[in-house]
Design a protein around this motif. Structure first.
Motif, mmCIF file in Angstrom:
data_model
loop_
_atom_site.group_PDB
_atom_site.id
_atom_site.type_symbol
_atom_site.label_atom_id
_atom_site.label_comp_id
_atom_site.label_asym_id
_atom_site.label_seq_id
_atom_site.Cartn_x
_atom_site.Cartn_y
_atom_site.Cartn_z
ATOM 1 N N GLU A 26 -10.216 -8.356 8.113
ATOM 2 C CA GLU A 26 -9.066 -9.106 8.572
ATOM 3 C C GLU A 26 -7.795 -8.300 8.347
ATOM 4 O O GLU A 26 -7.807 -7.275 7.661
ATOM 5 C CB GLU A 26 -9.001 -10.456 7.852
ATOM 6 C CG GLU A 26 -10.263 -11.298 8.073
ATOM 7 C CD GLU A 26 -10.132 -12.723 7.591
ATOM 8 O OE1 GLU A 26 -9.075 -13.331 7.837
ATOM 9 O OE2 GLU A 26 -11.086 -13.217 6.964
ATOM 10 N N LYS A 27 -6.710 -8.745 8.923
ATOM 11 C CA LYS A 27 -5.458 -8.013 8.801
ATOM 12 C C LYS A 27 -5.027 -7.953 7.341
ATOM 13 O O LYS A 27 -4.804 -8.976 6.701
ATOM 14 C CB LYS A 27 -4.365 -8.688 9.632
ATOM 15 C CG LYS A 27 -3.060 -7.904 9.657
ATOM 16 C CD LYS A 27 -2.019 -8.586 10.529
ATOM 17 C CE LYS A 27 -0.718 -7.782 10.510
ATOM 18 N NZ LYS A 27 0.333 -8.438 11.336
ATOM 19 N N GLY A 28 -4.964 -6.753 6.809
ATOM 20 C CA GLY A 28 -4.489 -6.561 5.445
ATOM 21 C C GLY A 28 -5.560 -6.542 4.377
ATOM 22 O O GLY A 28 -5.251 -6.290 3.214
ATOM 23 N N ASN A 50 0.711 -5.307 5.038
ATOM 24 C CA ASN A 50 0.235 -6.008 6.231
ATOM 25 C C ASN A 50 -0.517 -7.290 5.907
ATOM 26 O O ASN A 50 -1.149 -7.880 6.785
ATOM 27 C CB ASN A 50 -0.668 -5.078 7.051
ATOM 28 C CG ASN A 50 0.107 -3.941 7.683
ATOM 29 O OD1 ASN A 50 1.077 -4.169 8.400
ATOM 30 N ND2 ASN A 50 -0.300 -2.712 7.407
#
Length: 242
Positions: A26-28, A50
């Motif tokens: 996932e993002k980050g 992020n």
């Protein structure tokens, strides 16, 4: 070298999650979330710049993600997590051994069983669960023994299998030793040390110049006597759940 050691561990978790079908990207961050909060349940590879901290918090509270965020020792990341309600729950020592071709000639490979079948995987999962006090699923272990990057071993003692260990060869050619455990009733007999020596010998077969591990404070004292040096820590943070 601390970051190298921790990145090796994160690659190890990532490969296990990918093979077990429970890796999330996932993002980050990445995460592994196997069934019943079993091993390895972690949020890792955190990119704090992020990362949506509010979304991460919501997913942890709704149990869509494990409540354990692992980061290598970095003051800024720790401060951001603690300022958002996380608490530092554990620190493990990041350690490495420069092999220099040293081999343990006292190790008899017939004292160990390499995991090569579903039945062996079940034995390994049981020994690991008993040794560490948290669940390790057979379904997590089964995909690993057919992958050449992993080798899993059980230690034999008087007709039983009281100890376990894994060696993982990463994409940079460095070997890490993981899940070195011994059932409580067999501790103090040197079985964990023998497993560690076997795995270091396996690292030499991999032609690895460095062997990585992460250890508790008690484990650090044992591994230091074997020539491992400490380069930093792995930190884990959790949210209060009440």
């Amino acid at each position: 070298m601390n970051k190298e050691i921790i990145e090796h561990l994160f690659e190890f978790w990532k490969q296990i999650g990918d093979k077990g079908g429970f890796l999330k990207k996932e993002k980050g961050f990445n995460s592994t979330n196997p069934p019943e909060n079993s091993w390895p349940s972690k949020v890792f590879n955190v990119d704090i710049e992020n990362l949506d901290l509010k979304e991460l918090e919501q997913k942890i509270h709704s149990k869509k993600l494990p409540n354990s965020v692992a980061v290598y020792e970095q003051e800024s990341t720790g401060k951001i997590l603690t300022s958002n309600g996380y608490s530092l729950t554990s620190t493990l020592k990041a350690m490495a051994l420069i092999t220099n071709g040293i081999i343990y000639n006292n190790i008899n490979e017939s004292d160990f069983l390499e995991v090569c079948s579903k039945y062996d995987a079940g034995l390994f999962a049981q020994v690991a669960s008993d040794s560490f006090g948290y669940p390790v699923k057979t379904s997590t272990i089964i995909p690993l023994y057919n992958d050449s990057a992993f080798k899993l071993f059980l230690g034999k003692h008087q007709g039983s299998f009281p100890s376990c260990g894994i060696i993982y060869l990463d994409k940079k050619g460095n070997s890490g030793i993981h899940m070195i455990g011994t059932k409580a009733e067999y501790r103090g007999m040197g079985l964990g040390k023998k497993m560690t020596q076997l795995l270091v010998n396996e690292a030499l077969k991999n032609q690895s110049k460095k062997v990585y591990l992460v250890a508790s404070q008690a484990g650090e004292r044992i591994y230091s006597k074997m020539g491992f040096e400490t380069y930093g820590v792995l930190e884990s943070y959790s949210l209060p759940m009440n």
